[in-house]
Design a protein around this motif. Structure first.
Motif, PDB file in Angstrom:
ATOM      1  N   LYS A  40      89.577 -47.268   1.458  1.00 43.94           N
ATOM      2  CA  LYS A  40      89.879 -48.251   2.551  1.00 43.94           C
ATOM      3  C   LYS A  40      90.634 -49.461   2.455  1.00 43.94           C
ATOM      4  N   GLN A  41      89.537 -49.933   2.184  1.00 50.77           N
ATOM      5  CA  GLN A  41      90.026 -51.462   2.369  1.00 50.77           C
ATOM      6  C   GLN A  41      88.905 -52.114   1.128  1.00 50.77           C
ATOM      7  N   ALA A  42      88.914 -54.024   1.479  1.00 53.53           N
ATOM      8  CA  ALA A  42      88.494 -54.388   0.103  1.00 53.53           C
ATOM      9  C   ALA A  42      88.753 -55.884   0.364  1.00 53.53           C
ATOM     10  N   PRO A  43      88.158 -56.707  -0.337  1.00 54.75           N
ATOM     11  CA  PRO A  43      87.830 -57.862   0.396  1.00 54.75           C
ATOM     12  C   PRO A  43      89.094 -58.906  -0.691  1.00 54.75           C
ATOM     13  N   ALA A  44      89.721 -59.314  -0.057  1.00 52.84           N
ATOM     14  CA  ALA A  44      90.394 -60.393  -0.424  1.00 52.84           C
ATOM     15  C   ALA A  44      90.595 -60.751  -1.939  1.00 52.84           C
ATOM     16  N   GLY A  45      90.786 -61.281  -2.593  1.00 46.61           N
ATOM     17  CA  GLY A  45      91.000 -61.703  -3.707  1.00 46.61           C
ATOM     18  C   GLY A  45      90.126 -61.079  -4.428  1.00 46.61           C
ATOM     19  N   SER A  46      89.501 -59.943  -4.479  1.00 41.75           N
ATOM     20  CA  SER A  46      88.698 -59.253  -5.291  1.00 41.75           C
ATOM     21  C   SER A  46      89.194 -58.764  -6.546  1.00 41.75           C
ATOM     22  N   TYR A  47      88.512 -57.735  -7.716  1.00 46.91           N
ATOM     23  CA  TYR A  47      89.016 -56.633  -8.472  1.00 46.91           C
ATOM     24  C   TYR A  47      88.582 -55.781  -7.655  1.00 46.91           C
ATOM     25  N   TYR A  48      89.909 -54.638  -8.165  1.00 44.38           N
ATOM     26  CA  TYR A  48      89.334 -53.227  -7.041  1.00 44.38           C
ATOM     27  C   TYR A  48      89.802 -52.023  -7.921  1.00 44.38           C
ATOM     28  N   LYS A  49      88.796 -51.513  -8.426  1.00 40.38           N
ATOM     29  CA  LYS A  49      89.370 -50.185  -8.493  1.00 40.38           C
ATOM     30  C   LYS A  49      89.875 -49.055  -7.141  1.00 40.38           C
ATOM     31  N   GLY A  50      90.989 -48.381  -7.483  1.00 41.67           N
ATOM     32  CA  GLY A  50      91.727 -47.740  -6.336  1.00 41.67           C
ATOM     33  C   GLY A  50      91.997 -46.625  -6.935  1.00 41.67           C
ATOM     34  N   VAL A  51      91.058 -45.839  -6.601  1.00 40.83           N
ATOM     35  CA  VAL A  51      91.205 -44.606  -6.706  1.00 40.83           C
ATOM     36  C   VAL A  51      92.416 -43.738  -6.086  1.00 40.83           C
ATOM     37  N   PHE A  52      93.928 -43.182  -6.434  1.00 39.45           N
ATOM     38  CA  PHE A  52      94.429 -42.098  -6.023  1.00 39.45           C
ATOM     39  C   PHE A  52      93.968 -40.549  -6.218  1.00 39.45           C
ATOM     40  N   VAL A  53      93.824 -40.190  -5.206  1.00 38.47           N
ATOM     41  CA  VAL A  53      93.303 -39.050  -4.663  1.00 38.47           C
ATOM     42  C   VAL A  53      94.623 -37.808  -4.748  1.00 38.47           C
TER      43      VAL A  53
END
Length: 177
Positions: free
Chosen positions: A29-42
């Protein structure tokens, strides 16, 4: 005996509470700005007892280069749209980008859960991002698309969109993906 009935009743209520409030949510539910993020939708359940047949995720403005992870038994439909403000990525100007990703053609039984994943680059500034999701089932659909108004508690919403808190970037973060 009265005490043991109270304990059993409390345990049943505790187990039922998460099921009653289950929505489509992001695993992280949190990630750093400007980062590449793996979004896992459950996806925790179907629609009123029927199996899920498709999941469509709308990508919020500011998110760049979203691309889905294929799922065995499911097909993908990726829709792009022209951007109001183009950006540069790896030396190229990007004028249109992914706006929706849809997994379809598979079946996820109501009593099972699964995950749908995508990789994306987050905006450089912090704040909340909402990913509206439409879940189509054999009988009906659920629209997890509600976004809280300023100052509204998201728990008051009946069908909240999955939310991600984009945290201010760490000054020492590197470029990784």
């Amino acid at each position: 005996m009265f005490m043991s009935l109270r304990i059993v009743a409390a345990a049943v209520l505790a187990m039922a509470a998460p099921l009653a409030s289950a929505h489509i949510v992001l695993e992280q539910k949190q990630a750093p700005a400007g980062s590449y993020y793996k979004g896992v939708f459950v996806v925790g359940h179907g629609c009123n007892g029927s199996a899920t047949r498709s999941i469509t995720v709308t990508i919020p403005d500011g998110v760049q280069g979203a691309h889905p992870q294929p799922k065995a038994g499911w097909q993908l439909d990726v829709q792009r749209a022209r951007l109001a403000k183009p950006y540069t990525s790896h030396g190229k100007t990007v004028e249109d980008d992914v706006r929706t990703i849809r997994w379809y053609g598979g079946t996820l039984a109501d009593q099972h859960f699964d995950e749908f994943r995508m990789l994306m680059k987050l905006p450089e500034q912090g704040g909340k991002l909402y990913f509206p999701v439409v879940q189509e089932c054999e009988n009906g659909k659920s629209e997890w698309t509600q976004i809280p108004a300023d100052g509204q508690n998201p728990r008051e919403l009946k069908s909240p969109a999955p939310a991600l808190e984009v945290m201010p970037a760490d000054a020492h973060a590197g470029h990784a993906h």
